[in-house]
Design an enzyme around this catalytic site. Sequence first.
Site, mmCIF file in Angstrom:
data_model
loop_
_atom_site.group_PDB
_atom_site.id
_atom_site.type_symbol
_atom_site.label_atom_id
_atom_site.label_comp_id
_atom_site.label_asym_id
_atom_site.label_seq_id
_atom_site.Cartn_x
_atom_site.Cartn_y
_atom_site.Cartn_z
ATOM 1 N N HIS A 189 -18.696 -11.957 -2.045
ATOM 2 C CA HIS A 189 -17.458 -12.939 -2.165
ATOM 3 C C HIS A 189 -16.347 -12.196 -1.461
ATOM 4 O O HIS A 189 -15.290 -12.502 -1.484
ATOM 5 C CB HIS A 189 -17.120 -13.067 -3.545
ATOM 6 C CG HIS A 189 -16.150 -14.265 -3.885
ATOM 7 N ND1 HIS A 189 -15.152 -14.201 -4.573
ATOM 8 C CD2 HIS A 189 -16.366 -15.517 -3.477
ATOM 9 C CE1 HIS A 189 -14.382 -15.379 -4.628
ATOM 10 N NE2 HIS A 189 -15.147 -16.176 -3.846
ATOM 11 N N LYS A 236 -13.659 -10.741 1.391
ATOM 12 C CA LYS A 236 -12.911 -11.241 2.481
ATOM 13 C C LYS A 236 -12.209 -10.217 3.275
ATOM 14 O O LYS A 236 -11.147 -9.626 2.818
ATOM 15 C CB LYS A 236 -12.070 -12.436 2.270
ATOM 16 C CG LYS A 236 -12.934 -13.761 1.771
ATOM 17 C CD LYS A 236 -12.837 -13.732 0.284
ATOM 18 C CE LYS A 236 -13.214 -15.280 0.165
ATOM 19 N NZ LYS A 236 -13.386 -15.414 -1.578
ATOM 20 N N ASP A 267 -9.472 -2.738 15.228
ATOM 21 C CA ASP A 267 -9.322 -1.323 16.006
ATOM 22 C C ASP A 267 -9.140 -0.175 14.911
ATOM 23 O O ASP A 267 -8.317 0.560 15.361
ATOM 24 C CB ASP A 267 -8.232 -1.396 16.918
ATOM 25 C CG ASP A 267 -8.655 -2.240 18.309
ATOM 26 O OD1 ASP A 267 -9.638 -2.345 18.427
ATOM 27 O OD2 ASP A 267 -7.389 -2.445 19.117
ATOM 28 N N HIS A 280 -6.042 -21.297 -4.948
ATOM 29 C CA HIS A 280 -7.389 -20.340 -4.663
ATOM 30 C C HIS A 280 -6.738 -18.943 -4.485
ATOM 31 O O HIS A 280 -7.473 -17.938 -4.056
ATOM 32 C CB HIS A 280 -7.870 -20.733 -3.349
ATOM 33 C CG HIS A 280 -9.164 -20.336 -2.905
ATOM 34 N ND1 HIS A 280 -9.340 -19.232 -2.316
ATOM 35 C CD2 HIS A 280 -10.326 -20.531 -3.376
ATOM 36 C CE1 HIS A 280 -11.010 -19.175 -2.194
ATOM 37 N NE2 HIS A 280 -11.479 -19.959 -3.092
ATOM 38 N N LYS A 312 -5.859 -15.116 -5.461
ATOM 39 C CA LYS A 312 -6.330 -14.323 -6.693
ATOM 40 C C LYS A 312 -5.282 -13.010 -6.489
ATOM 41 O O LYS A 312 -5.582 -12.213 -5.786
ATOM 42 C CB LYS A 312 -7.720 -13.777 -6.322
ATOM 43 C CG LYS A 312 -8.775 -14.898 -6.243
ATOM 44 C CD LYS A 312 -9.303 -15.123 -5.043
ATOM 45 C CE LYS A 312 -10.565 -16.039 -4.912
ATOM 46 N NZ LYS A 312 -10.219 -17.243 -4.782
ATOM 47 N N ASP A 351 3.603 -4.849 -14.845
ATOM 48 C CA ASP A 351 4.757 -4.182 -15.266
ATOM 49 C C ASP A 351 5.690 -4.157 -13.844
ATOM 50 O O ASP A 351 6.647 -3.207 -13.739
ATOM 51 C CB ASP A 351 4.422 -2.562 -15.578
ATOM 52 C CG ASP A 351 3.967 -2.417 -17.028
ATOM 53 O OD1 ASP A 351 4.061 -3.385 -17.604
ATOM 54 O OD2 ASP A 351 3.452 -1.756 -17.406
#
Length: 538
Positions: free
Chosen positions: A185, A187, A192, A434, A436, A441
């Site tokens: 999952h 991404k 470079d 979508h 996440k 704190d």
Amino acid sequence: MHLHPPMPVRAAPLARLACRLLAWALAMLLTGCASLPPDLAGLPAQALPAVADAPLVRTARAAQPDAELSGFRLIPSGDYGLDARLALIARARQSLDVQYYHLETDATGLHFLRALRDAAARGVRVRLLLDDLYTGGDSALLDALAATPNLELRLYNPIPLRSPKVALRFAASLWHFDRLQRRMHNKLLVADGALAVAGGRNIGGRYFFQTAGENFLDLDVLVAGALLPRLGELFDRYWNSAHVVPLARLVAPDGDAAARQARFEALTDATHAPAPRPPPPNDMLGYAPVSQELQAGRLSLIWATAQAYADTPERAIGYQAQYGGVPLQDVDSVRYNLVEGIRRARTSVLLCSPYLVPGAHGLQVLREARARGAKVQLITNSLAASDEPFVHTAYRRYRAELVTLGVEIDEVSSRRVAGSPKLPLFGAAVGRLHTKTAVLDGELLFVGSLNFDPRSEQHNTEIGLFIRSRPLAAQMLRLAQVLREQGVWRVQAGADGALEWHGEDDGAPTVLHTEPDASWWDRLLLELVAPFTPEHML
């Protein structure tokens, strides 16, 4: 002479259906053991070191105030996320390491692949790693791309059958279901060895606000500085894993290299993959597009200390850390580190997860946070906003108790989030969450691919960045506050203890007593499937 009376005419369709089902079941029994031969992994390779005279390296190093710090810039707008990726690809001179769960072959996905092809044609080494779940119908396109010199394409945890129908691919290998349902999952894009983009977005028009229909509200982060070698190391772990296979060992090349290159050119020309529309001059945080900043030779970054984690690619075979046969917590997993961060939080927890199924353990962690006096805020999708209604059936098992604990729950409204000019999805037909992320704190920011659900915890691999920075945390809290003011329903307990959804409808305060924006059919279907939804698979 008939042994049985003739079948009534009206029953014939049912008989034909029964025969088809029987034939399908027999076929699945015969083919459900489809598997791949062993030892398909490709040759090992490592991330290339940053070269001082590469333009991206010069720009990143010129902005870095301290060799031990990493620079970050939040990217809340989808069109800015696409601009950042294409800008890094266009300016790369040495290497591109690209890792995604889902690359859709719409106009945006094709344009992205063409940009990678163009980079390889310039002499850039391109390593493209995709999860195999959704690639079964794209074999011809990917085979054509793989004919490009300097570009190698590999697939994580490949499924034997090449077909666009995911259910059929699983059915053909039923006896290997436990392995095949474990997906990558992650991404990540690293250019470079100098700049990277990580976060929650897959590649496709709906992740970058390039469609008029369904669009996702998501978050990326641009990364520079000290964290880049670590990101290269995490990519290499996957690239060199025994569970990652070069495409050429799964799909027989269709023609010679020249013919395949010509085919890719035709499949991704301007009629199929037009350039995306340019992003607006400023995003929600006041930044200019990354492409413009790179063109000017400068970057607006916030510098901080940070750590990056990725789950082991061995999850493909259900790996679990252990000592002497006793299961242990995997201290390098993304979920473990997020949960530990929540455990240490003393004043506040903001958790944003489109698919929110805390489970008994996660619920206990949140319960303990409330017992310490920490303010806990959760943002997730409403039933109408979710593209995974089965997940919603599991989430709602915990919703009432979370409200009882004093947890503030906001559910994104698919209608309101697309109707607010203050949010990045203004004008979309449907808006979905979508993103996440978490803020702990007011100083520790998490950005990654992890959902707070059993699938991310046990089955899929994930990547996550943990950034200790009050300015970045404040930016994320500001983004969350705009969302909470403009695009959500607040879930509360009414006087009778039943759940209520508080929000605004056409500017007027509104209180609903059923799942908002959802049809009666959606709610009925939810009730019918809820008892049979296997929570551990969600």
